[in-house]
Write a protein that holds these residues in place. Sequence first.
Motif, PDB file in Angstrom:
ATOM      1  N   GLU A   1     -57.545 -49.381  16.526  1.00 53.30           N
ATOM      2  CA  GLU A   1     -56.780 -50.423  16.611  1.00 53.30           C
ATOM      3  C   GLU A   1     -55.152 -50.275  16.323  1.00 53.30           C
ATOM      4  OE1 GLU A   1     -55.489 -54.132  17.901  1.00 53.30           O
ATOM      5  OE2 GLU A   1     -57.260 -53.098  18.194  1.00 53.30           O
ATOM      6  N   GLY A   2     -54.949 -49.212  15.262  1.00 54.17           N
ATOM      7  CA  GLY A   2     -53.793 -48.601  14.808  1.00 54.17           C
ATOM      8  C   GLY A   2     -52.985 -48.228  16.087  1.00 54.17           C
ATOM      9  N   ILE A   3     -53.495 -47.519  16.893  1.00 51.38           N
ATOM     10  CA  ILE A   3     -52.679 -47.089  18.172  1.00 51.38           C
ATOM     11  C   ILE A   3     -52.190 -48.122  18.781  1.00 51.38           C
ATOM     12  CG2 ILE A   3     -52.674 -45.647  20.214  1.00 51.38           C
ATOM     13  CD1 ILE A   3     -54.614 -43.981  19.104  1.00 51.38           C
ATOM     14  N   ARG A   4     -52.874 -49.059  19.287  1.00 54.97           N
ATOM     15  CA  ARG A   4     -52.285 -50.410  20.116  1.00 54.97           C
ATOM     16  C   ARG A   4     -51.243 -51.252  19.193  1.00 54.97           C
ATOM     17  NH1 ARG A   4     -57.017 -52.542  20.540  1.00 54.97           N
ATOM     18  NH2 ARG A   4     -57.672 -51.789  22.682  1.00 54.97           N
ATOM     19  N   ARG A   5     -51.567 -51.142  17.950  1.00 59.58           N
ATOM     20  CA  ARG A   5     -50.705 -51.967  17.309  1.00 59.58           C
ATOM     21  C   ARG A   5     -49.293 -51.186  17.273  1.00 59.58           C
ATOM     22  NH1 ARG A   5     -53.432 -52.095  12.894  1.00 59.58           N
ATOM     23  NH2 ARG A   5     -52.800 -50.253  12.020  1.00 59.58           N
TER      24      ARG A   5
ATOM     25  N   GLU B   1     -52.024 -43.870  10.036  1.00 58.68           N
ATOM     26  CA  GLU B   1     -52.288 -42.790   9.270  1.00 58.68           C
ATOM     27  C   GLU B   1     -52.666 -41.680  10.120  1.00 58.68           C
ATOM     28  OE1 GLU B   1     -55.759 -43.733   6.747  1.00 58.68           O
ATOM     29  OE2 GLU B   1     -54.570 -45.236   5.630  1.00 58.68           O
ATOM     30  N   LYS B   2     -52.337 -40.461   9.914  1.00 61.03           N
ATOM     31  CA  LYS B   2     -52.711 -39.174  10.427  1.00 61.03           C
ATOM     32  C   LYS B   2     -52.146 -38.975  11.879  1.00 61.03           C
ATOM     33  CE  LYS B   2     -56.702 -38.408   7.674  1.00 61.03           C
ATOM     34  NZ  LYS B   2     -58.394 -38.027   7.725  1.00 61.03           N
ATOM     35  N   ARG B   3     -51.206 -39.820  12.150  1.00 61.55           N
ATOM     36  CA  ARG B   3     -50.476 -39.775  13.621  1.00 61.55           C
ATOM     37  C   ARG B   3     -51.388 -39.538  14.582  1.00 61.55           C
ATOM     38  NH1 ARG B   3     -45.132 -38.335  13.307  1.00 61.55           N
ATOM     39  NH2 ARG B   3     -45.539 -36.743  15.128  1.00 61.55           N
ATOM     40  N   HIS B   4     -52.765 -40.167  14.437  1.00 59.29           N
ATOM     41  CA  HIS B   4     -53.716 -40.182  15.507  1.00 59.29           C
ATOM     42  C   HIS B   4     -53.822 -38.817  15.995  1.00 59.29           C
ATOM     43  CE1 HIS B   4     -52.174 -44.279  15.227  1.00 59.29           C
ATOM     44  NE2 HIS B   4     -51.186 -44.052  15.739  1.00 59.29           N
ATOM     45  N   GLU B   5     -54.330 -37.976  15.383  1.00 61.04           N
ATOM     46  CA  GLU B   5     -54.425 -36.582  15.542  1.00 61.04           C
ATOM     47  C   GLU B   5     -55.635 -36.377  16.557  1.00 61.04           C
ATOM     48  OE1 GLU B   5     -55.444 -34.642  11.947  1.00 61.04           O
ATOM     49  OE2 GLU B   5     -53.369 -34.940  11.088  1.00 61.04           O
ATOM     50  N   HIS B   6     -56.314 -37.226  16.900  1.00 61.78           N
ATOM     51  CA  HIS B   6     -57.441 -36.874  17.867  1.00 61.78           C
ATOM     52  C   HIS B   6     -56.858 -36.864  19.282  1.00 61.78           C
ATOM     53  CE1 HIS B   6     -56.932 -41.432  17.573  1.00 61.78           C
ATOM     54  NE2 HIS B   6     -57.532 -41.385  18.971  1.00 61.78           N
ATOM     55  N   ILE B   7     -55.811 -37.510  19.485  1.00 64.13           N
ATOM     56  CA  ILE B   7     -55.274 -37.362  20.864  1.00 64.13           C
ATOM     57  C   ILE B   7     -54.782 -36.227  21.243  1.00 64.13           C
ATOM     58  CG2 ILE B   7     -53.480 -38.527  22.300  1.00 64.13           C
ATOM     59  CD1 ILE B   7     -53.708 -41.250  21.055  1.00 64.13           C
TER      60      ILE B   7
END
Length: 200
Positions: free
Chosen positions: A17-21, A194-200
Motif C-alpha cells: 500500500e505504501g507505493i499507492r500512498r 521503506e527500501k524504495r520499493h526495490e521489487h519494482i
Amino acid sequence: MSNHDPHQPIVLGDEPEGIRRDLQQHSKTNFMRCLQCRACSSGCPVYFAMDLGPNRIIRLLQLGQFEQAMQNSTIWICVGCDTCSSNCPMAIDIPAVMDVLRQYALDMNASIPTPDIIGLHNEILASIERYGRTHKLEIMLRYKVKNKPWFEDMDIGIKMLSKRKLHLFPSKVKTTEDIREIFRTAKPISWPSEKRHEHI
C-alpha cells in the motif's frame, strides 16, 4: 508499447500500500476516487497515440498494477495540457499523477517503451532552464542532432515555420536567473516508503 494483452484480464497487484500512498502524496491527488467515466480519455488530444487512455492508467494504479503503469508509453506521451483534469467530475489531477509516475519510473529504473522520449523531455527542460520558456525549434534541432531522425517530420516543420508556429530565435522571460535558481535548488522526489520499493 505495453506488454499487456487487452484481451486478457488485469490481475490485482500485490505491491505494498505504501507505493499507492507515495504516488498520491506526491501528486497531491486521490486517484482512488476515479469513477472510470472515461471523460479524461474522450477529451485527451493525444489519446490516439497512447497505448492506454488516461482512465486505464488510473485503473491500473487502483488495482495495484504499478509496474505495468510505469512501463506504458502513455505516461510519456501525456503533454500535461490539463484537458483531462478539466473534464474530470472528481477533479483528479491526472497530469500530476502522470508526472509522478514518470519520476517514479526513472527513479526505479523501470523499462521505458520508447527510450528516445527521455532525450526529448531533457531538451524541453533544458530550454526552460535557459530561457524560462520553450524554444521549440531549438528543442527539435538538438533532439535530432542526438537521435538522427533528420527528415522524419521535415514537412511538418516547414508548415509550422510558414505559419509562424516556430520562431527562429528564442524569447526569454525577464527573470531567467530565478528560473535557473529553481533548477539548481530542485531536489529529486524522496520516496518515504521503506527500501524504495526495490521489487519494482
